[in-house]
Design a protein around this motif. Structure first.
Motif, mmCIF file in Angstrom:
data_model
loop_
_atom_site.group_PDB
_atom_site.id
_atom_site.type_symbol
_atom_site.label_atom_id
_atom_site.label_comp_id
_atom_site.label_asym_id
_atom_site.label_seq_id
_atom_site.Cartn_x
_atom_site.Cartn_y
_atom_site.Cartn_z
ATOM 1 N N GLY A 21 0.781 -1.230 0.000
ATOM 2 C CA GLY A 21 0.000 0.000 0.000
ATOM 3 C C GLY A 21 0.807 1.272 0.000
ATOM 4 N N ARG A 22 2.123 1.168 0.021
ATOM 5 C CA ARG A 22 2.953 2.375 0.105
ATOM 6 C C ARG A 22 3.091 3.093 -1.237
ATOM 7 N NH1 ARG A 22 5.833 -1.230 3.405
ATOM 8 N NH2 ARG A 22 7.221 -1.772 1.679
ATOM 9 N N VAL A 23 2.908 2.365 -2.338
ATOM 10 C CA VAL A 23 3.068 2.950 -3.670
ATOM 11 C C VAL A 23 1.792 2.719 -4.471
ATOM 12 C CG1 VAL A 23 4.358 2.859 -5.834
ATOM 13 C CG2 VAL A 23 5.567 2.568 -3.654
ATOM 14 N N ARG A 24 1.266 3.793 -5.042
ATOM 15 C CA ARG A 24 0.084 3.667 -5.898
ATOM 16 C C ARG A 24 0.504 3.833 -7.347
ATOM 17 N NH1 ARG A 24 -5.217 3.515 -5.141
ATOM 18 N NH2 ARG A 24 -5.117 4.184 -2.957
ATOM 19 N N MET A 25 0.117 2.842 -8.159
ATOM 20 C CA MET A 25 0.446 2.864 -9.583
ATOM 21 C C MET A 25 -0.686 3.565 -10.340
ATOM 22 S SD MET A 25 3.344 1.450 -9.456
ATOM 23 C CE MET A 25 3.729 1.132 -11.169
ATOM 24 N N ASP A 26 -0.630 4.881 -10.374
ATOM 25 C CA ASP A 26 -1.640 5.715 -11.017
ATOM 26 C C ASP A 26 -1.260 5.884 -12.489
ATOM 27 O OD1 ASP A 26 -3.225 7.784 -11.983
ATOM 28 O OD2 ASP A 26 -3.162 8.923 -10.114
ATOM 29 N N GLU A 27 -1.961 5.164 -13.365
ATOM 30 C CA GLU A 27 -1.597 5.165 -14.775
ATOM 31 C C GLU A 27 -1.816 6.521 -15.431
ATOM 32 O OE1 GLU A 27 -0.023 2.748 -16.433
ATOM 33 O OE2 GLU A 27 0.077 1.688 -14.517
ATOM 34 N N MET A 28 -2.822 7.270 -14.997
ATOM 35 C CA MET A 28 -3.039 8.590 -15.574
ATOM 36 C C MET A 28 -1.893 9.530 -15.214
ATOM 37 S SD MET A 28 -7.103 9.420 -15.292
ATOM 38 C CE MET A 28 -8.234 8.838 -16.560
ATOM 39 N N GLU A 29 -1.394 9.414 -14.002
ATOM 40 C CA GLU A 29 -0.256 10.236 -13.602
ATOM 41 C C GLU A 29 0.995 9.835 -14.374
ATOM 42 O OE1 GLU A 29 1.736 11.756 -9.448
ATOM 43 O OE2 GLU A 29 1.163 9.654 -9.579
ATOM 44 N N LYS A 30 1.217 8.532 -14.522
ATOM 45 C CA LYS A 30 2.424 8.038 -15.179
ATOM 46 C C LYS A 30 2.496 8.483 -16.641
ATOM 47 C CE LYS A 30 3.504 3.705 -14.458
ATOM 48 N NZ LYS A 30 3.293 2.249 -14.304
ATOM 49 N N CYS A 31 1.351 8.562 -17.308
ATOM 50 C CA CYS A 31 1.371 8.939 -18.725
ATOM 51 C C CYS A 31 1.170 10.440 -18.940
ATOM 52 C CB CYS A 31 0.328 8.148 -19.506
ATOM 53 S SG CYS A 31 -1.378 8.661 -19.211
ATOM 54 N N GLY A 32 1.063 11.211 -17.855
ATOM 55 C CA GLY A 32 0.940 12.655 -17.975
ATOM 56 C C GLY A 32 -0.451 13.153 -18.314
ATOM 57 N N HIS A 33 -1.453 12.289 -18.124
ATOM 58 C CA HIS A 33 -2.810 12.681 -18.542
ATOM 59 C C HIS A 33 -3.365 13.828 -17.708
ATOM 60 C CE1 HIS A 33 -6.800 12.304 -20.271
ATOM 61 N NE2 HIS A 33 -7.314 12.230 -19.064
#
Length: 265
Positions: A21-33
């Motif tokens: 739970g320490r890291v959230r894999m936010d795909e929108m953030e990762k791709c700059g959306h």
């Protein structure tokens, strides 16, 4: 919506957590959306695509029970409406807000249904929904393989996750229909097939091939076979919980969608 064949694309809004739970894999953030969403929508239009599978980032839009932050969703969904792009709303994609914890939480279904209704009331022009994306994959990766969210790896944890996830999907559909009676629900799910590598693996492959459709069986009120039923009862599902799924079938509002993967067992 419009009649005829629909060619659609999507912008993934998955948000699973890893590392306990320490890291959230936010795909929108990762791709700059979050920064370039307007450009992304421009590209959708330039491709001539008139339907977009799209969702608000759940962990940001739903900061607490009965609390909602629609600031980003207001910008994006209203812009899609202005562009006359059909939004196929993807509400829960592989993760939940921190305050829910994970898919082992029995409060998740009822709380998520409230969120779904609040979303439908605010964006009343949206007709097509995926309340919970790929329910089976979400439960497997979170509670059987130990990769995401609760990061558990047991049959009991999987059975708990699958019943909570599918119940959340059903309750969300019911609440959305109260606001939008003509709503349609696209049930996205994996449909991999297990091939036995040798005779000793036949029984396990047959069981896994029965279990692979469990999320859809429960969602559509379809009776599972006896081995899967015993598996569910042995791992914490009660008869009453099982009959909830049989008695709450909304399949006439649903469109089933599948991807296909192959694996050896």
């Amino acid at each position: 919506m419009y009649n005829g064949f629909i060619f659609a694309t999507g912008i993934e809004n998955s948000i699973p957590t890893i590392e306990n739970g320490r890291v959230r894999m936010d795909e929108m953030e990762k791709c700059g959306h979050y920064r370039y969403w307007c450009t992304d929508f421009d590209l959708v239009e330039q491709l001539g695509i008139r339907a977009l599978r799209y969702g608000a980032p759940l962990h940001l839009a739903w900061p607490g029970p009965g609390k909602y932050d629609w600031s980003f969703a207001d910008e994006t969904f209203r812009d899609l409406r202005r562009r006359n792009i059909v939004a196929m709303a993807d509400l829960c994609h592989f993760g939940v807000p921190d305050w829910i914890g994970n898919f082992q939480n029995p409060d998740f279904p009822a709380e998520f249904a409230k969120y779904a209704r609040a979303f439908a009331e605010r964006y009343h022009w949206v007709q097509v929904y995926t309340p919970v994306n790929e329910m089976q994959i979400c439960a497997l990766f979170s509670a059987m393989y130990g990769w995401w969210n609760e990061q558990l790896a047991s049959d009991f944890a999987f059975a708990t996750a699958i019943k909570n996830i599918v119940k959340a999907n059903i309750l969300a559909m019911r609440e959305i229909l109260k606001v939008r009676p003509d709503a349609l629900f696209v049930q996205s799910e994996s449909s991999e097939y297990f091939h036995p590598e040798n005779p000793a693996a036949i029984a396990q492959s047959e069981f896994r091939n029965a279990r692979r459709f469990l999320s859809l069986d429960l969602n559509y009120g379809r009776r599972v076979d006896s081995e899967v039923y015993e598996y569910l009862l042995d791992n914490g599902m009660t008869r009453e919980e099982y009959h909830f799924f049989l008695d709450n079938c909304l399949k006439h509002q649903c469109i089933m969608g599948n991807d296909y993967q192959g694996a050896q067992q």
